[in-house]
Design a protein around this motif. Structure first.
Motif, short mmCIF file in Angstrom:
data_model
loop_
_atom_site.label_atom_id
_atom_site.label_comp_id
_atom_site.label_asym_id
_atom_site.label_seq_id
_atom_site.Cartn_x
_atom_site.Cartn_y
_atom_site.Cartn_z
N ASP A 54 3.31 -23.94 18.58
CA ASP A 54 4.32 -23.98 19.46
C ASP A 54 3.88 -23.54 20.38
O ASP A 54 3.49 -22.28 20.59
CB ASP A 54 5.24 -22.94 18.32
CG ASP A 54 6.04 -23.64 17.31
OD1 ASP A 54 5.91 -24.99 16.91
OD2 ASP A 54 6.54 -23.35 16.32
N ILE A 55 4.85 -23.93 21.23
CA ILE A 55 4.37 -22.82 22.89
C ILE A 55 6.55 -22.83 23.57
O ILE A 55 6.76 -23.82 23.30
CB ILE A 55 3.74 -23.46 23.78
CG1 ILE A 55 3.05 -24.41 23.47
CG2 ILE A 55 3.91 -23.60 25.02
CD1 ILE A 55 1.83 -25.47 24.18
N ASP A 56 6.57 -21.17 23.88
CA ASP A 56 7.94 -21.25 23.67
C ASP A 56 8.02 -20.70 25.36
O ASP A 56 6.98 -19.92 25.46
CB ASP A 56 8.89 -20.22 22.96
CG ASP A 56 8.60 -20.91 21.34
OD1 ASP A 56 8.74 -21.83 21.64
OD2 ASP A 56 8.23 -19.44 20.24
N ASN A 57 9.02 -20.95 26.40
CA ASN A 57 9.59 -20.32 27.00
C ASN A 57 10.53 -20.48 27.78
O ASN A 57 11.45 -22.01 27.83
CB ASN A 57 8.25 -21.16 28.17
CG ASN A 57 7.99 -20.71 29.83
OD1 ASN A 57 9.02 -20.00 29.88
ND2 ASN A 57 7.36 -21.47 30.69
N TYR A 58 11.34 -19.39 27.51
CA TYR A 58 12.75 -19.32 28.12
C TYR A 58 13.82 -17.89 27.98
O TYR A 58 12.61 -17.26 27.73
CB TYR A 58 13.74 -20.11 26.86
CG TYR A 58 12.42 -19.24 25.29
CD1 TYR A 58 14.11 -18.29 24.69
CD2 TYR A 58 11.78 -20.06 24.37
CE1 TYR A 58 13.85 -17.61 23.95
CE2 TYR A 58 12.38 -19.32 22.98
CZ TYR A 58 12.83 -18.29 22.86
OH TYR A 58 12.18 -17.63 21.69
N GLN A 59 14.61 -18.67 28.41
CA GLN A 59 15.12 -17.24 27.90
C GLN A 59 16.54 -17.16 28.06
O GLN A 59 16.99 -18.32 27.69
CB GLN A 59 15.65 -16.63 30.35
CG GLN A 59 16.44 -15.43 30.55
CD GLN A 59 16.13 -15.30 31.83
OE1 GLN A 59 16.09 -15.78 32.93
NE2 GLN A 59 16.89 -13.95 32.41
N GLN A 60 16.90 -16.50 27.02
CA GLN A 60 17.83 -15.79 25.95
C GLN A 60 19.37 -15.58 27.18
O GLN A 60 19.09 -15.35 28.85
CB GLN A 60 18.20 -14.76 25.18
CG GLN A 60 17.06 -15.08 24.80
CD GLN A 60 17.48 -15.23 23.27
OE1 GLN A 60 16.73 -16.18 22.71
NE2 GLN A 60 18.47 -15.66 22.59
N HIS A 61 20.50 -17.01 26.79
CA HIS A 61 21.74 -16.50 27.47
C HIS A 61 22.70 -16.24 26.36
O HIS A 61 23.89 -15.75 26.91
CB HIS A 61 21.90 -18.11 27.97
CG HIS A 61 21.78 -18.53 29.06
ND1 HIS A 61 21.78 -20.18 29.56
CD2 HIS A 61 21.16 -18.01 30.34
CE1 HIS A 61 21.40 -20.06 30.61
NE2 HIS A 61 20.68 -19.08 31.14
N LYS A 62 22.65 -15.76 25.36
CA LYS A 62 23.12 -15.21 24.92
C LYS A 62 22.86 -14.13 23.41
O LYS A 62 21.43 -14.63 23.32
CB LYS A 62 24.00 -15.66 23.52
CG LYS A 62 23.38 -16.94 23.07
CD LYS A 62 24.87 -18.04 22.27
CE LYS A 62 24.97 -18.38 23.42
NZ LYS A 62 26.23 -19.50 23.08
N SER A 63 22.97 -13.46 22.74
CA SER A 63 21.55 -12.25 21.73
C SER A 63 22.09 -13.20 20.89
O SER A 63 22.88 -13.34 20.11
CB SER A 63 22.51 -10.41 21.90
OG SER A 63 22.37 -9.75 23.21
N VAL A 64 20.88 -13.26 20.11
CA VAL A 64 20.47 -14.23 18.57
C VAL A 64 20.05 -12.65 17.69
O VAL A 64 18.70 -12.05 17.90
CB VAL A 64 20.26 -15.13 18.45
CG1 VAL A 64 20.35 -15.45 17.24
CG2 VAL A 64 20.97 -16.18 19.54
N VAL A 65 20.69 -12.89 16.35
CA VAL A 65 19.99 -12.46 15.13
C VAL A 65 19.15 -12.61 14.09
O VAL A 65 20.55 -13.68 13.20
CB VAL A 65 20.95 -11.02 14.78
CG1 VAL A 65 20.36 -10.42 13.50
CG2 VAL A 65 20.69 -9.75 15.45
N LEU A 66 18.54 -13.17 14.70
CA LEU A 66 17.85 -14.12 13.05
C LEU A 66 17.44 -13.41 12.37
O LEU A 66 16.73 -12.65 12.00
CB LEU A 66 16.86 -14.61 13.20
CG LEU A 66 16.25 -15.56 12.47
CD1 LEU A 66 17.01 -16.92 12.61
CD2 LEU A 66 14.60 -15.71 13.30
#
Length: 322
Positions: A54-66
């Protein structure tokens, strides 16, 4: 507003995201999706049965609790390239890696804050695939690695570590893989096993008592990380070793020994690696001449820069730029 999602619902939403199409049909094993909870991408690469990337490259726009329940877990090797967050007291930091053996992962909550930026490479390996590469001729794992493979009802082994410059290079080569089709599969799997080998080597050294960061006081370790930050801010004109030690409040010997234990290389070995890494990035971007790149990373002599770059990457700066 903070979203609270189960792991199953979170993954379901990620899989529902639009796929960014790749025109090369031979790359069907490499799928890039838009990130559902912000700006960026989530990339999945299935190299073979039991080995994925997996390769992740992102910026959150909202807070998430997983919210993650107990679950069967393969071996996992995660390499954090970048983490920008308003929260400073984080367990996992830029330039670190996370190792998890196989078994039963514990119940936990994962929080991703609004505006958080992350770039990460994660390798997942089924225990059977790992054993295929590591077992001896009698079908047994080396004793030093037995704790990495546990039954599905046993808790996983977990450890954080600091990426060495060699690990960082391999991670960047995975992100910037220049190949397509089956050549890409061969290249990426080779890089995965290169990374696994380096992490496993550290694991063996830890188990043999040869890699003991704990011999340093926590305050000394903080000072050694400060040394790294000073180097990164002054790549073109770094302080001398004595000046570095003075700035962070350590004696010269403690600083040099601690730096090598934590980062796997000498102070100036690390400096050289980061200079070359920045030079490579600037050359690829193509906005600067070779002479300007050399000066930016602290080389007054173009031949010296070219020789150092060629030794590091196997190509000349000019050919890299092209």
């Amino acid at each position: 507003m903070t979203l609270i999602l189960s792991q199953a619902d979170y993954l379901k939403l990620l899989y529902q995201a639009d796929i960014i199409q790749n025109n090369d049909i031979s790359d069907s094993f490499d799928i890039t999706r838009k990130y559902q909870f912000g700006e960026g991408v989530w990339r999945q690469i299935q190299l073979r049965d039991g080995i994925s990337l997996d390769i992740d490259n992102y910026q959150q726009h909202k807070s998430v609790v997983l919210k993650c329940d107990e679950r069967k877990h393969p071996l996992e090797f995660r390499f954090l390239v970048l983490l920008e967050s308003e929260f400073k007291d984080l367990e996992f930091k830029t330039g670190e890696y996370f190792l998890s053996g196989s078994g039963m992962a514990s119940k936990c909550d994962v929080f991703e804050a609004k505006s958080q930026r992350i770039v990460e490479v994660a390798v997942h390996i089924h225990p059977n695939a790992f054993c295929y590469f590591t077992e001896n001729t009698f079908g047994k794992l080396p004793r030093e690695l037995e704790h990495l493979i546990r039954r599905w009802d046993q808790p996983t082994y977990e450890r954080y570590g600091t990426q060495t410059p060699a690990m960082q290079i391999a991670v960047q080569q995975i992100i910037q893989c220049p190949y397509q089709g089956f050549t890409k599969q061969i290249y990426l799997e080779g890089k995965i096993w290169e990374l696994v080998a380096m992490v496993v080597d550290q694991e063996v050294q830890l188990n043999q008592g040869c890699f003991q960061i704990n011999s340093f006081k926590p305050s000394d370790i903080d000072c050694i990380y400060d040394v790294r930050e000073i180097l990164l801010k002054h790549l073109d004109n770094p302080p001398s070793l004595i000046e570095l030690a003075r700035q962070v409040g350590l004696n010269d010997c403690t600083m040099k020994q601690g730096f090598k234990q934590i980062f796997g290389t000498t102070v100036f070995g690390y400096l050289h690696h980061r200079r070359m890494e920045l030079a490579y990035k600037l050359l690829i971007e193509g906005n600067m001449k070779v002479t300007e790149v050399a000066q930016t990373v602290g080389y007054a002599s173009l031949p010296s820069f070219s020789n150092a770059f060629r030794k590091k990457f196997g190509v000349t700066p000019k050919s890299c730029q092209k």
